[in-house]
Design a protein around this motif. Structure first.
Motif, PDB file in Angstrom:
ATOM      1  N   SER A 241       1.087  -0.788   0.371  1.00 49.58           N
ATOM      2  CA  SER A 241      -0.258  -0.320  -0.224  1.00 49.58           C
ATOM      3  C   SER A 241       0.899   1.157  -0.029  1.00 49.58           C
ATOM      4  O   SER A 241       0.419   2.204  -1.238  1.00 49.58           O
TER       5      SER A 241
ATOM      6  N   TYR B 255       2.266   1.839  -3.448  1.00 55.56           N
ATOM      7  CA  TYR B 255       1.603   2.333  -4.497  1.00 55.56           C
ATOM      8  C   TYR B 255       1.001   3.237  -4.216  1.00 55.56           C
ATOM      9  O   TYR B 255       1.144   4.304  -4.988  1.00 55.56           O
ATOM     10  N   PHE B 256       1.118   4.242  -2.823  1.00 50.64           N
ATOM     11  CA  PHE B 256       0.659   5.559  -2.916  1.00 50.64           C
ATOM     12  C   PHE B 256       2.239   6.216  -3.315  1.00 50.64           C
ATOM     13  O   PHE B 256       1.457   7.650  -3.111  1.00 50.64           O
TER      14      PHE B 256
ATOM     15  N   GLY C  95       3.661   5.597  -5.690  1.00 49.36           N
ATOM     16  CA  GLY C  95       3.739   6.031  -7.132  1.00 49.36           C
ATOM     17  C   GLY C  95       2.784   6.803  -7.068  1.00 49.36           C
ATOM     18  O   GLY C  95       3.034   7.240  -7.749  1.00 49.36           O
ATOM     19  N   CYS C  96       1.614   7.080  -6.730  1.00 52.57           N
ATOM     20  CA  CYS C  96       0.895   7.650  -7.273  1.00 52.57           C
ATOM     21  C   CYS C  96       0.503   9.155  -6.600  1.00 52.57           C
ATOM     22  O   CYS C  96       0.752   9.543  -7.442  1.00 52.57           O
ATOM     23  N   CYS C  97       1.440   9.300  -6.092  1.00 52.21           N
ATOM     24  CA  CYS C  97       2.468  10.908  -4.846  1.00 52.21           C
ATOM     25  C   CYS C  97       2.728  11.180  -6.530  1.00 52.21           C
ATOM     26  O   CYS C  97       3.433  12.582  -6.967  1.00 52.21           O
TER      27      CYS C  97
ATOM     28  N   ARG D   9       3.068  10.215  -9.306  1.00 53.76           N
ATOM     29  CA  ARG D   9       2.972  10.073 -11.211  1.00 53.76           C
ATOM     30  C   ARG D   9       1.829  11.241 -11.168  1.00 53.76           C
ATOM     31  O   ARG D   9       1.753  12.169 -12.016  1.00 53.76           O
ATOM     32  N   ARG D  10       1.770  11.394 -10.184  1.00 56.34           N
ATOM     33  CA  ARG D  10       0.491  12.992 -10.061  1.00 56.34           C
ATOM     34  C   ARG D  10       1.322  13.834  -9.793  1.00 56.34           C
ATOM     35  O   ARG D  10       1.076  15.245 -10.579  1.00 56.34           O
TER      36      ARG D  10
END
Length: 153
Positions: A131, A134-135, A137-139, A141-142
């Motif tokens: 998790s 993933y978090f 990675g999302c940050c 990407r944003r």
């Protein structure tokens, strides 16, 4: 207090078909037969901390009163003191031991409970780590999208 999950598991152990399969694995594992190799003297064996399976499946219940000759052999010429039916089930045979005893089923249940707890903790830690990855990675990407460094499709 026994949980519903534990009751279901014990019910599954008492299922004759399931127990036969599990018992065949216990016999093949040679855990009981290796006790005499691990504990050379009777004193070592009596002071040893046995696993739940070794304590429940490899020896008769202590209330039976059978004296131990060594770690894998008991003198069965004594008549059991107790009315516990497991006393009659125990045999010195490698394939029989106390595998048909309720104490063996309880030992297997205790072992499984301990092992599944370890697996559950491992799964929880793995979930948290994944998790977090993933978090992050999302940050990333944003942030990359905001700065315009991502290619437009």
């Amino acid at each position: 207090m026994v949980s519903k999950t534990e009751l279901l598991f014990l019910f599954q152990l008492n299922n004759t078909h399931n127990w036969k399969r599990l018992k065949s694995c216990l016999v093949k594992s040679e855990d009981c037969n290796n006790l005499s190799k691990r504990y050379k003297t009777l004193k070592q064996y009596k002071s040893a901390k046995l696993t739940p399976i070794e304590a429940g499946c490899c020896r008769p219940p202590s209330e039976c009163g059978y004296p131990a000759v060594n770690a894998s052999y008991y003198d069965l010429s004594f008549h059991p003191i107790s009315s516990n039916k497991d006393c009659k089930h125990y045999k010195n045979s490698r394939a029989v031991k106390c595998y048909n005893c309720d104490s063996c089923k309880a030992g297997v249940a205790q072992y499984m409970k301990t092992e599944w707890r370890v697996v559950a903790i491992f799964n929880l830690v793995l979930f948290v780590v994944l998790s977090l990855i993933y978090f992050v990675g999302c940050c990333a990407r944003r942030n990359a999208a905001r700065s315009g460094s991502l290619p437009k499709f």
